[in-house]
Write a protein that holds these residues in place. Structure first.
Motif, PDB file in Angstrom:
ATOM      1  N   GLU A 197      17.856 -12.580   6.634  1.00 15.49           N
ATOM      2  CA  GLU A 197      17.011 -13.159   5.412  1.00 15.49           C
ATOM      3  C   GLU A 197      15.874 -12.784   5.817  1.00 15.49           C
ATOM      4  O   GLU A 197      14.979 -12.628   4.834  1.00 15.49           O
ATOM      5  CB  GLU A 197      17.464 -14.457   5.713  1.00 15.49           C
ATOM      6  N   ASN A 234      15.657 -12.838   0.075  1.00 14.19           N
ATOM      7  CA  ASN A 234      15.600 -13.916  -1.079  1.00 14.19           C
ATOM      8  C   ASN A 234      14.543 -13.968  -1.968  1.00 14.19           C
ATOM      9  O   ASN A 234      13.332 -14.532  -1.680  1.00 14.19           O
ATOM     10  CB  ASN A 234      16.164 -15.235  -0.563  1.00 14.19           C
ATOM     11  N   SER A 284      12.343 -17.199  -2.599  1.00 10.68           N
ATOM     12  CA  SER A 284      11.517 -17.829  -1.664  1.00 10.68           C
ATOM     13  C   SER A 284      10.248 -18.307  -2.062  1.00 10.68           C
ATOM     14  O   SER A 284       9.593 -17.776  -2.898  1.00 10.68           O
ATOM     15  CB  SER A 284      11.411 -16.853  -0.341  1.00 10.68           C
ATOM     16  N   GLN A 286      12.710 -21.614   1.981  1.00  5.41           N
ATOM     17  CA  GLN A 286      13.587 -21.280   1.042  1.00  5.41           C
ATOM     18  C   GLN A 286      14.146 -22.796   0.616  1.00  5.41           C
ATOM     19  O   GLN A 286      14.977 -23.366   1.337  1.00  5.41           O
ATOM     20  CB  GLN A 286      14.775 -20.700   1.508  1.00  5.41           C
TER      21      GLN A 286
END
Lengths: 108, 113
Positions: A3, A27, A30, A92
């Motif tokens: 991640e 991601n 985020s 996140q």
């Protein structure tokens, strides 16, 4: 894919050098981004937040590129006291995801 | 202002034994976190409390790990039974709320033999 992924260290630099750390995150949703510093056998402490426009705090400059999902930290005029592990951190949904850290050693 | 307190600072146990860690957050901080940091890695969130309720425990190995924050202040993290791979530093952090800066305690260094 991790991640949050950081440059593998360690970085060994002489005093006065400029050093840059890179970090990527997976991601795209985020929300916010940070750099934490962790001294050997100590707890992590917030070094600085990272804003979209880039931000500077003394010798430290942080930059964020949301399109590339990339964060950087630049340290100018390195001091012996900058020796530590630098952790890239992504928020996140209120949950902090830490990178594995990049170790910096500044030598006289 | 007092920081996050944790105890014990160090613990050595044998595998299959039980162990408990204690955390006292900064006064007034509603959110409390437990992280596991294995050597050479960044901290990994185990559980997050908002007051005395669990917000996220998705990465807590619930077959052996448990945590509670009964009165919304102090918290304990328990491992029963411990495995060799549980050797790590267990960090407690607190923040005024979700999304605010997190302040970490000194951690408990656990060695499982």
């Amino acid at each position: 894919r991790k991640e949050v992924e950081q440059d593998p260290g360690p970085f060994n630099v002489p005093e006065g050098a400029t050093v840059a750390f890179n970090c990527t995150y997976s991601n795209s949703a985020s929300q916010s981004f940070f750099w934490y510093r962790q001294d050997c056998r100590k707890e992590p402490k917030l070094l600085m937040s990272v804003y979209s426009s880039g931000n500077e705090d003394g010798r430290f400059t942080a930059q964020l590129n949301r399109a590339s999902q990339y964060i950087s930290l630049l340290i100018r005029d390195s001091k012996l006291s900058d020796s530590a592990t630098y952790l890239c951190v992504v928020n996140q949904g209120g949950k902090l995801i830490f990178g594995q850290g990049t170790e910096l050693s500044v030598k006289p | 202002e007092a920081g996050v307190a944790q105890s014990p600072r160090y613990k050595i146990i044998e595998k299959r034994q039980s162990v408990a860690f204690w955390c006292n957050p900064i006064s007034g901080h509603a959110t409390l976190y437990w992280y596991q940091q294995i050597l050479g890695q960044g901290p990994k969130l185990l559980i997050q409390f908002q007051n005395n309720g669990v917000v996220d425990d998705s990465q807590l190995p619930k077959d052996r790990f448990s945590a509670e924050r009964l009165k919304g202040v102090d918290s304990t993290l328990k491992i029963q039974p411990a495995k060799l791979e549980d050797s790590a530093v267990y960090l407690c952090a607190s923040s005024p709320g979700t999304g605010y800066e997190q302040f970490f305690g000194p951690g408990t260094r656990l060695t499982v033999l």
